[in-house]
Design a protein around this motif. Sequence first.
Motif, short mmCIF file in Angstrom:
data_model
loop_
_atom_site.label_atom_id
_atom_site.label_comp_id
_atom_site.label_asym_id
_atom_site.label_seq_id
_atom_site.Cartn_x
_atom_site.Cartn_y
_atom_site.Cartn_z
N GLY A 1 61.53 12.05 26.54
CA GLY A 1 62.92 12.47 26.48
C GLY A 1 63.67 12.04 25.24
O GLY A 1 64.82 12.42 25.07
N LEU A 2 63.05 11.25 24.38
CA LEU A 2 63.72 10.85 23.15
C LEU A 2 63.59 11.95 22.10
O LEU A 2 62.56 12.62 22.03
CB LEU A 2 63.09 9.56 22.59
CG LEU A 2 63.30 8.28 23.37
CD1 LEU A 2 62.50 7.15 22.74
CD2 LEU A 2 64.77 7.92 23.44
N PRO A 3 64.62 12.12 21.25
CA PRO A 3 64.44 13.06 20.14
C PRO A 3 63.34 12.56 19.21
O PRO A 3 63.20 11.35 18.99
CB PRO A 3 65.79 13.08 19.44
CG PRO A 3 66.60 12.00 20.04
CD PRO A 3 65.91 11.50 21.27
N VAL A 4 62.55 13.47 18.67
CA VAL A 4 61.47 13.13 17.76
C VAL A 4 61.97 13.31 16.32
O VAL A 4 62.52 14.36 15.98
CB VAL A 4 60.22 13.99 18.00
CG1 VAL A 4 59.15 13.71 16.96
CG2 VAL A 4 59.68 13.75 19.40
N VAL A 5 61.79 12.27 15.51
CA VAL A 5 62.16 12.32 14.10
C VAL A 5 60.86 12.28 13.30
O VAL A 5 60.05 11.36 13.47
CB VAL A 5 63.07 11.13 13.72
CG1 VAL A 5 63.36 11.13 12.23
CG2 VAL A 5 64.37 11.18 14.52
N SER B 1 53.20 6.43 15.05
CA SER B 1 54.08 6.97 16.07
C SER B 1 54.70 5.78 16.79
O SER B 1 53.98 4.92 17.30
CB SER B 1 53.26 7.84 17.03
OG SER B 1 54.06 8.38 18.05
N HIS B 2 56.04 5.72 16.79
CA HIS B 2 56.71 4.55 17.37
C HIS B 2 58.01 4.97 18.05
O HIS B 2 58.81 5.71 17.48
CB HIS B 2 57.02 3.53 16.28
CG HIS B 2 57.68 2.30 16.81
ND1 HIS B 2 56.99 1.31 17.45
CD2 HIS B 2 58.97 1.92 16.82
CE1 HIS B 2 57.83 0.35 17.81
NE2 HIS B 2 59.04 0.70 17.46
N ALA B 3 58.23 4.47 19.26
CA ALA B 3 59.46 4.74 20.00
C ALA B 3 60.48 3.64 19.72
O ALA B 3 60.26 2.47 20.06
CB ALA B 3 59.19 4.83 21.48
N TYR B 4 61.56 4.00 19.06
CA TYR B 4 62.74 3.14 18.93
C TYR B 4 63.64 3.47 20.11
O TYR B 4 63.44 4.48 20.79
CB TYR B 4 63.45 3.41 17.60
CG TYR B 4 62.70 2.87 16.39
CD1 TYR B 4 62.69 1.51 16.11
CD2 TYR B 4 62.02 3.73 15.54
CE1 TYR B 4 62.02 1.02 15.01
CE2 TYR B 4 61.33 3.24 14.43
CZ TYR B 4 61.34 1.88 14.17
OH TYR B 4 60.67 1.39 13.08
N PRO B 5 64.65 2.65 20.39
CA PRO B 5 65.50 2.94 21.56
C PRO B 5 66.19 4.31 21.51
O PRO B 5 66.34 4.96 22.54
CB PRO B 5 66.54 1.81 21.53
CG PRO B 5 65.84 0.68 20.84
CD PRO B 5 64.96 1.34 19.81
N GLU B 6 66.58 4.77 20.32
CA GLU B 6 67.36 6.01 20.20
C GLU B 6 66.51 7.25 19.90
O GLU B 6 66.98 8.37 20.06
CB GLU B 6 68.42 5.89 19.10
CG GLU B 6 69.38 4.73 19.26
CD GLU B 6 68.82 3.40 18.74
OE1 GLU B 6 67.90 3.42 17.89
OE2 GLU B 6 69.29 2.35 19.19
N PHE B 7 65.30 7.07 19.37
CA PHE B 7 64.47 8.21 18.96
C PHE B 7 63.02 7.78 18.87
O PHE B 7 62.71 6.60 18.86
CB PHE B 7 64.94 8.78 17.61
CG PHE B 7 64.90 7.78 16.48
CD1 PHE B 7 63.76 7.67 15.67
CD2 PHE B 7 65.98 6.96 16.21
CE1 PHE B 7 63.71 6.75 14.64
CE2 PHE B 7 65.94 6.03 15.18
CZ PHE B 7 64.80 5.91 14.39
#
Length: 144
Positions: A12-16, A86-92
């Motif tokens: 559900g996070l936006p992908v950058v 590939s890494h999930a930060y809190p916002e994206f």
Amino acid sequence: MDECPGPAAAVGLPVVLVSCAVLVDADGRVLVAERPAGKPMAGLWEFPGGKLGEGEVPEAALVRELAEELGIETAASCLAPCGFASHAYPEFHLVMLAFAIRKWQGTPAPREGQRLRWVRVPELFQLAMPPADRPLLGQVAALL
């Protein structure tokens, strides 16, 4: 099957999507840039590069970013894919495509308030880096 350790993949996070450069000089050193004050993760060292623009392919984005950030010119044909992270930060969720570059014109110079350093591969492992950059270190070490 045993479960792999660690948290589940973020959903559900936006992908950058970003492209970064592993600039390698004639002595086998790699260029890193310090994130300037006022930016998230200021003071950490990273591979230069940046976000892809709307409709921009990774190679074109990196050629553009290197001209803007470092004042150097290169071509898409000089970019050799060398890894990704590939890494999930809190916002994206950040997906970073890394390209090794050994040919460019000009001398890299900081244009956005960042400091630059040429380092040998073992030194990369000692630098404070954003979490998304760290998985690239083993890939860079295997390349060089």
